[in-house]
Design a protein around this motif. Structure first.
Motif, short mmCIF file in Angstrom:
data_model
loop_
_atom_site.label_atom_id
_atom_site.label_comp_id
_atom_site.label_asym_id
_atom_site.label_seq_id
_atom_site.Cartn_x
_atom_site.Cartn_y
_atom_site.Cartn_z
N SER A 5 0.74 -1.23 0.35
CA SER A 5 -0.14 -0.12 0.02
C SER A 5 0.73 1.23 0.03
CB SER A 5 -0.88 0.08 1.16
OG SER A 5 -1.89 -0.92 1.33
N ILE A 6 1.99 1.10 0.91
CA ILE A 6 2.86 2.37 0.83
C ILE A 6 3.49 2.66 -0.69
CG2 ILE A 6 5.03 3.22 1.89
CD1 ILE A 6 4.15 1.98 4.60
N ILE A 7 4.11 1.51 -1.16
CA ILE A 7 4.65 1.67 -2.33
C ILE A 7 3.64 2.31 -3.51
CG2 ILE A 7 5.16 0.34 -4.61
CD1 ILE A 7 6.64 -1.62 -2.48
N GLU A 8 2.16 1.83 -3.35
CA GLU A 8 1.16 2.42 -4.42
C GLU A 8 0.85 3.82 -3.87
OE1 GLU A 8 -1.34 2.13 -7.37
OE2 GLU A 8 -0.26 0.39 -6.78
N ILE A 9 0.63 4.16 -2.85
CA ILE A 9 0.34 5.44 -2.68
C ILE A 9 1.31 6.49 -2.97
CG2 ILE A 9 -0.24 6.98 -0.80
CD1 ILE A 9 -1.87 4.51 0.77
N VAL A 10 2.56 6.14 -2.55
CA VAL A 10 3.71 7.14 -2.47
C VAL A 10 3.92 7.41 -4.20
CG1 VAL A 10 6.39 7.48 -2.51
CG2 VAL A 10 4.79 6.53 -0.60
N PHE A 11 3.89 6.35 -4.87
CA PHE A 11 4.29 6.33 -6.48
C PHE A 11 3.17 7.22 -7.06
CE2 PHE A 11 8.17 4.09 -4.83
CZ PHE A 11 9.09 4.91 -5.84
N THR A 12 1.92 6.77 -6.43
CA THR A 12 0.90 7.50 -7.34
C THR A 12 0.76 9.02 -6.97
OG1 THR A 12 -0.44 5.37 -7.24
CG2 THR A 12 -1.54 7.28 -7.52
N LEU A 13 0.99 9.32 -5.73
CA LEU A 13 1.07 10.84 -5.46
C LEU A 13 2.28 11.31 -6.13
CD1 LEU A 13 -0.16 10.80 -1.86
CD2 LEU A 13 -1.42 11.35 -3.76
N LEU A 46 8.26 -2.50 -10.50
CA LEU A 46 9.36 -3.28 -10.10
C LEU A 46 9.57 -3.30 -8.85
CD1 LEU A 46 11.71 -1.40 -12.46
CD2 LEU A 46 11.41 -3.87 -12.49
N LEU A 47 9.07 -2.29 -7.99
CA LEU A 47 9.00 -2.40 -6.36
C LEU A 47 8.06 -3.38 -5.98
CD1 LEU A 47 9.41 1.20 -5.42
CD2 LEU A 47 11.07 -0.59 -5.07
N MET A 48 6.81 -3.62 -6.50
CA MET A 48 5.88 -4.53 -6.02
C MET A 48 6.52 -5.97 -6.33
SD MET A 48 3.08 -3.46 -4.82
CE MET A 48 1.88 -2.07 -4.80
N TRP A 49 7.26 -6.29 -7.30
CA TRP A 49 7.98 -7.40 -7.65
C TRP A 49 8.94 -7.75 -6.67
CZ3 TRP A 49 13.02 -8.17 -10.31
CH2 TRP A 49 13.14 -9.42 -10.49
N TRP A 50 9.79 -6.48 -6.30
CA TRP A 50 10.58 -6.96 -5.46
C TRP A 50 9.99 -7.39 -4.11
CZ3 TRP A 50 11.52 -3.39 -0.99
CH2 TRP A 50 12.63 -3.93 -0.40
N TRP A 51 9.03 -6.51 -3.70
CA TRP A 51 8.28 -6.81 -2.51
C TRP A 51 7.85 -8.41 -2.35
CZ3 TRP A 51 7.79 -4.71 2.26
CH2 TRP A 51 6.79 -4.92 3.03
N TRP A 52 7.29 -8.70 -3.62
CA TRP A 52 6.64 -10.22 -3.59
C TRP A 52 7.82 -11.22 -3.55
CZ3 TRP A 52 7.18 -14.22 -7.06
CH2 TRP A 52 6.34 -15.09 -6.74
N LEU A 53 9.05 -10.93 -4.12
CA LEU A 53 10.13 -11.94 -3.91
C LEU A 53 10.70 -11.94 -2.62
CD1 LEU A 53 12.33 -11.01 -7.06
CD2 LEU A 53 10.77 -13.04 -6.81
N ARG A 54 10.47 -10.92 -1.84
CA ARG A 54 11.20 -11.09 -0.54
C ARG A 54 10.19 -11.89 0.31
NH1 ARG A 54 10.96 -5.36 2.10
NH2 ARG A 54 11.62 -6.97 4.19
#
Length: 66
Positions: A5-13, A46-54
């Motif tokens: 959620s943080i990734i989504e909100i920050v990069f959308t804003l 890319l960040l969501m993919w990295w988040w999922w890989l972790r």
């Protein structure tokens, strides 16, 4: 889901000032807006993919299930 959620909100804003900077300050016009949208979407992906890989989200869910 907090991290995602943080990734989504920050990069959308972040699109708004980035689009303004590219379109108005650099004079790229509508192309700058599209570049801002495309680049923020790519970075979010890319960040969501990295988040999922972790898989931290999965470890947390497994710990709560115990």
């Amino acid at each position: 889901t907090l991290g995602a959620s943080i990734i989504e909100i920050v990069f959308t804003l972040a699109r708004i000032p980035l689009a303004w900077w590219l379109a108005v300050d650099l004079g790229w016009g509508i192309a700058g807006v599209w570049i801002a949208i495309a680049s923020s979407t790519a970075i979010k992906g890319l960040l969501m993919w990295w988040w999922w890989l972790r898989r931290r989200w999965q470890r947390l869910a497994d710990a709560e299930a115990r």
